[in-house]
Design a protein around this motif. Sequence first.
Motif: not given
Length: 150
Positions: A99-109
């Motif tokens: 869940v965290i990886f997908r969120a970070i990968d999509i948002m690309k902060p």
Amino acid sequence: MFWKFIATGFLSGKLPLMPGTWGSLLAAVLLYLLWPQKILLQILIVGITFALSVLSSERLSKQLRDKDPDCVVIDEILGMEIALLGIHPSLLNVTIAFVIFRAIDIMKPYPIKVFERLPGGLGITVDDAIAGIFTNLIVRLVLAFGGFNV
């Protein structure tokens, strides 16, 4: 055909609508079932996956004439491996990492998005490797504050 098979995460990147999520989900299942306990084996697997990601994504992106084709998901597999590096692959830990990886990968902060500018297969691969590092650190914090074992 070999490089396409590798770059697309055993063709999971060819599944419809959300190839990055499918590739990450494939990685989550494989990590849950097969991730070794020994950190040195994990590091070896990450190193091999990194090399395969750079090579296969570079070849497929050139073949498709696309800088970062959606069907290339070996980089997501690498990111998930890094996300669980040194972390026991329990169902809870793998789910949190996914869940965290997908969120970070999509948002690309910041600074993850900056790494996409690297040339070829490096640009495709390194941003997901960095997202995996961020995820690993966040998972460790979540588990520590939740009172769970890493």
